[in-house]
Write an enzyme that holds these catalytic residues in place. Structure first.
Site, short mmCIF file in Angstrom:
data_model
loop_
_atom_site.label_atom_id
_atom_site.label_comp_id
_atom_site.label_asym_id
_atom_site.label_seq_id
_atom_site.Cartn_x
_atom_site.Cartn_y
_atom_site.Cartn_z
N ARG A 101 -0.66 23.68 0.38
CA ARG A 101 -1.69 24.55 -0.18
C ARG A 101 -1.35 26.01 0.11
O ARG A 101 -1.12 26.39 1.26
CB ARG A 101 -3.06 24.19 0.38
CG ARG A 101 -3.43 22.75 0.03
CD ARG A 101 -4.79 22.35 0.55
NE ARG A 101 -5.03 20.94 0.26
CZ ARG A 101 -6.21 20.44 -0.07
NH1 ARG A 101 -7.25 21.22 -0.15
NH2 ARG A 101 -6.33 19.16 -0.31
N SER A 146 -22.92 4.55 2.92
CA SER A 146 -22.36 5.79 2.40
C SER A 146 -21.56 5.54 1.13
O SER A 146 -20.72 4.63 1.09
CB SER A 146 -21.46 6.42 3.48
OG SER A 146 -20.88 7.62 3.02
N LYS A 184 -21.59 1.44 9.95
CA LYS A 184 -21.51 2.07 8.64
C LYS A 184 -21.05 1.05 7.61
O LYS A 184 -20.32 0.11 7.92
CB LYS A 184 -20.55 3.25 8.66
CG LYS A 184 -19.10 2.91 8.94
CD LYS A 184 -18.22 4.17 8.88
CE LYS A 184 -16.75 3.86 9.12
NZ LYS A 184 -16.49 3.42 10.50
N SER A 208 -18.61 16.67 -6.88
CA SER A 208 -18.04 17.93 -7.37
C SER A 208 -16.68 17.80 -8.04
O SER A 208 -16.30 18.67 -8.81
CB SER A 208 -17.92 18.92 -6.21
OG SER A 208 -17.03 18.44 -5.21
N HIS A 211 -23.88 20.89 -4.80
CA HIS A 211 -23.43 21.40 -6.10
C HIS A 211 -24.55 21.39 -7.14
O HIS A 211 -24.28 21.44 -8.35
CB HIS A 211 -22.22 20.61 -6.59
CG HIS A 211 -20.97 20.92 -5.83
ND1 HIS A 211 -20.15 21.96 -6.15
CD2 HIS A 211 -20.44 20.35 -4.72
CE1 HIS A 211 -19.14 22.01 -5.30
NE2 HIS A 211 -19.29 21.04 -4.42
N THR A 236 -26.55 23.96 0.25
CA THR A 236 -25.71 25.08 0.68
C THR A 236 -26.26 26.40 0.18
O THR A 236 -26.96 26.45 -0.84
CB THR A 236 -24.26 24.91 0.19
OG1 THR A 236 -23.45 25.94 0.75
CG2 THR A 236 -24.18 25.00 -1.33
N LYS A 289 -22.81 28.59 -2.53
CA LYS A 289 -22.37 28.38 -3.90
C LYS A 289 -23.31 29.12 -4.85
O LYS A 289 -23.15 30.31 -5.05
CB LYS A 289 -22.26 26.88 -4.19
CG LYS A 289 -21.13 26.24 -3.36
CD LYS A 289 -20.94 24.78 -3.64
CE LYS A 289 -19.67 24.23 -3.01
NZ LYS A 289 -19.60 24.37 -1.54
N THR A 314 -23.30 29.54 17.31
CA THR A 314 -23.92 30.84 17.09
C THR A 314 -24.56 30.86 15.71
O THR A 314 -23.97 30.41 14.72
CB THR A 314 -22.87 31.96 17.20
OG1 THR A 314 -22.31 31.94 18.51
CG2 THR A 314 -23.48 33.32 16.92
N THR A 348 -8.36 15.87 -1.25
CA THR A 348 -9.63 16.22 -1.90
C THR A 348 -9.96 15.21 -2.99
O THR A 348 -11.13 14.85 -3.19
CB THR A 348 -9.56 17.64 -2.47
OG1 THR A 348 -9.18 18.55 -1.42
CG2 THR A 348 -10.90 18.06 -3.04
#
Length: 407
Positions: free
Chosen positions: A21, A137, A156, A189, A217, A245, A248, A278, A363
């Site tokens: 990448r 999941s 799971k 996504s 998304h 989020t 985006k 933080t 990905t």
């Protein structure tokens, strides 16, 4: 052990597979989105158009957001000064959480530094709150959800993507008295397909499971006030935990969950990813709160966004390109090979000034490498014409080269 040689070998594997990448150095131009300046390796600069950004609605340059951030910087300075537990909770953080809980119709919201951290921290903490918890999941859930489920130490079950029959089989096979949560996304996504929210909620009711949905998304872009697909489909009240989020559609950064007051209080009290991090700078929280509040009253931006996506898909389909179209705003073109994807991306950038980052494994699965375009209300007719023209020429060129290589 020759550690340097080990690093060389690991990086060389990525190069050999076409998966290494490369970050390109760009400077976004306020007031000129989606245009940016690319600082090339030789030190020269080139004007480019960004077609792969996640600032879906251009809110990163909206005066409402920028002004709120300036005001907060003038009032408070740069950083938050600590974790949320130790001096890092300000009026700006509380205001943002109030906007988010109102957005999703929940009693409370809990702010994190990113949606990745929100997913990871929440899903890895739930088994501490519900001993014996089983998490179901979806197989294509985001890496942050996978990591949270993997790290939680509990049981799971992975169900095939959007496969309700498989999910039912897994639920039926487990102890009916065991605590359960079903974790899935509203929009996936990479393909742009939708999760079957209502049907999953029905299964959750039947088997006594909690529901956890990632709307990353979708928030800002779907629903009457931008609360996501669940709002659009009038299902928010059936979801126990909603993840979203601020990085985006809202154009800033940060992530959150919205849920009952008890749930948010428990995650706040038990999740290391929240306790020991933080908090966001007050100016970031102020900008995000302004963006959320603004988009609650801006359905026209959502409409423009959808129209842009439909227009781009229609034009690319007209060229015969292999578009994946599930009706969302995501516009993926399937290439199917990491090297060819990188070549297309490089040629778009170098020859046409169009930036679309290649999407490769991990990905997406191997053999499904792609380019993923993200049209927005700030991409005008000129920018779309340039992209369509470039893809027309480059796709034909690359197809010819592939055919010659195969022959």
């Amino acid at each position: 052990m020759d550690y340097s040689a080990g690093l060389d070998a690991a990086l060389e594997r990525l190069h050999d597979e076409g998966r290494y990448r490369t970050f390109i150095d760009i400077e976004r131009q306020n007031g000129q989105f989606p245009h940016a300046v690319w600082s090339q390796p030789d030190g020269t600069q080139k004007d480019i158009t960004v077609w792969c950004g996640n600032d879906y609605l251009g809110m990163g340059q909206h005066p409402v957001v920028i002004n709120a951030m300036h005001e907060a910087i003038e009032a408070t300075g740069a950083g938050s000064g600590g974790t949320r537990n130790i001096s890092g909770t300000t009026v700006y953080h509380k205001r943002l959480e109030a906007e988010l809980s109102d957005l999703h119709g929940k009693e409370a919201a809990l702010l994190f530094t990113s949606a990745y951290i929100a997913n990871d921290a929440t899903l890895s903490t739930l088994p501490k709150l519900f001993p014996g918890l089983i998490i179901y999941s979806d197989a294509l859930n985001h890496a942050s959800m996978i990591e949270g489920v993997r790290r939680n130490g509990g049981a799971k079950r992975i169900f095939r993507h959007n496969d309700l029959d498989h999910l039912r089989e897994l639920l039926e096979a487990d102890d009916s008295d065991a605590p359960k949560v079903i974790a899935f996304e509203s929009i996936y996504s990479m393909d742009g397909d939708f999760g079957p929210i209502e049907a999953i909620c029905d299964l959750a009711d039947e088997f006594g499971a909690l529901t956890y949905i990632d709307e990353v998304h979708a928030v800002g872009m779907y629903g009457a006030r931008g609360a996501g697909v669940a709002e659009r489909d009038r299902l928010m009240h059936r979801l126990d935990i909603i993840n979203g989020t601020l990085a985006k559609a809202y154009g800033v950064m940060g992530g959150y969950i919205a849920a009952s007051a008890k749930m948010c209080d428990a995650i706040r009290s038990y999740a290391p990813g929240f306790i020991f991090t933080t908090s966001l700078p007050p100016a970031v929280a102020a900008g995000a709160a302004a963006s959320v509040a603004y988009l609650k009253r801006a359905p026209e931006l959502r409409e423009q966004h959808q129209q842009q996506a439909k227009a781009l898909k229609l034009r690319l389909k007209g060229l015969g390109l292999p578009i994946i179209d599930h009706g969302s705003h995501i516009v993926p073109i399937m290439v199917g090979d990491p090297v060819h994807t990188k070549v297309l991306s490089d040629m778009l950038l170098q020859e046409h000034g169009i930036y679309a980052q290649p999407i490769n494994f991990p990905t997406v699965p191997r053999g499904t490498e792609r380019l993923r375009f993200t049209p927005s209300p700030v991409h005008g007719p000129k920018e779309m014409d340039a992209l369509v023209h470039a893809m027309d020429g480059l796709w034909s060129h690359c197809a010819l080269n592939r055919a010659e290589a195969a022959g």
